[in-house]
Design a protein around this motif. Structure first.
Motif, PDB file in Angstrom:
ATOM      1  N   GLY A  33       0.857  -1.172   0.000  1.00 22.45           N
ATOM      2  CA  GLY A  33       0.000   0.000   0.000  1.00 22.45           C
ATOM      3  C   GLY A  33       0.897   1.228   0.000  1.00 22.45           C
ATOM      4  O   GLY A  33       1.997   1.195   0.557  1.00 22.45           O
ATOM      5  N   SER A  50      -3.872   8.041  -0.751  1.00 18.73           N
ATOM      6  CA  SER A  50      -3.295   6.713  -0.618  1.00 18.73           C
ATOM      7  C   SER A  50      -3.930   5.766  -1.624  1.00 18.73           C
ATOM      8  O   SER A  50      -5.034   6.021  -2.144  1.00 18.73           O
ATOM      9  N   SER A  52      -4.270   1.384  -2.178  1.00 17.34           N
ATOM     10  CA  SER A  52      -4.004   0.057  -1.645  1.00 17.34           C
ATOM     11  C   SER A  52      -3.432  -0.844  -2.737  1.00 17.34           C
ATOM     12  O   SER A  52      -3.388  -0.488  -3.921  1.00 17.34           O
ATOM     13  N   TRP A  53      -3.022  -2.040  -2.345  1.00 18.07           N
ATOM     14  CA  TRP A  53      -2.439  -2.954  -3.326  1.00 18.07           C
ATOM     15  C   TRP A  53      -3.478  -3.410  -4.346  1.00 18.07           C
ATOM     16  O   TRP A  53      -3.117  -3.885  -5.423  1.00 18.07           O
ATOM     17  N   GLY A 101      -0.293  -3.702   2.586  1.00 17.02           N
ATOM     18  CA  GLY A 101      -1.026  -3.469   1.345  1.00 17.02           C
ATOM     19  C   GLY A 101      -2.230  -2.564   1.476  1.00 17.02           C
ATOM     20  O   GLY A 101      -2.963  -2.362   0.499  1.00 17.02           O
ATOM     21  N   GLY A 102      -2.445  -1.991   2.648  1.00 12.31           N
ATOM     22  CA  GLY A 102      -3.606  -1.156   2.861  1.00 12.31           C
ATOM     23  C   GLY A 102      -3.439   0.255   2.333  1.00 12.31           C
ATOM     24  O   GLY A 102      -2.438   0.582   1.699  1.00 12.31           O
ATOM     25  N   ASP A 103      -4.433   1.084   2.611  1.00 14.70           N
ATOM     26  CA  ASP A 103      -4.425   2.448   2.117  1.00 14.70           C
ATOM     27  C   ASP A 103      -4.718   3.415   3.255  1.00 14.70           C
ATOM     28  O   ASP A 103      -5.529   4.311   3.121  1.00 14.70           O
TER      29      ASP A 103
END
Length: 123
Positions: A33, A50, A52-53, A101-103
């Protein structure tokens, strides 16, 4: 270890555009992310946008409709397209990466940070 490097800052007149780039190395970029933060003179660093993945995005209200965060085709670069820039957008812009992998919009959630790139918007 992940290395994060920003580029693309500069001086632009109000109403103009800039595109910031962020390149990461050290692990599969698409699993990270990523976020953009900024720090204006004399102020604390704050969240901007942001991704995320899985390419879910979020933005701070003041940049919605003007800024766009995206991933490059090679997945190892993300961009922040900034349009209709205002003097209040003047800041050092930082790119950050998070292993999960978050945002997130929270700085404390990010694991890796770049050195920053200066964006100056003149009147």
């Amino acid at each position: 270890q992940v290395e994060v490097v920003e580029s693309g800052g500069g001086l632009v007149q109000a109403g103009g555009s800039l595109r910031l780039s962020c390149a990461a190395s050290g692990r599969p970029f698409s699993s990270l992310g990523m976020g953009w933060f900024r720090q204006a003179p004399g102020k604390e660093r704050t969240f901007v946008a942001s991704i995320s993945w899985i390419n879910y995005t979020q933005y701070i209200d003041s940049v919605k409709g003007r800024f766009t965060i995206s991933r490059g085709d090679t997945k190892n670069t993300i961009y922040l397209q900034m349009n209709s820039l205002k003097p209040d957008d003047t800041a050092v812009y930082y790119c950050a990466a998070v292993d999960n992998g978050g945002d997130s919009s929270r700085q404390t959630d990010y694991d890796y940070w770049g050195q920053g790139t200066q964006v100056t918007v003149s009147t």
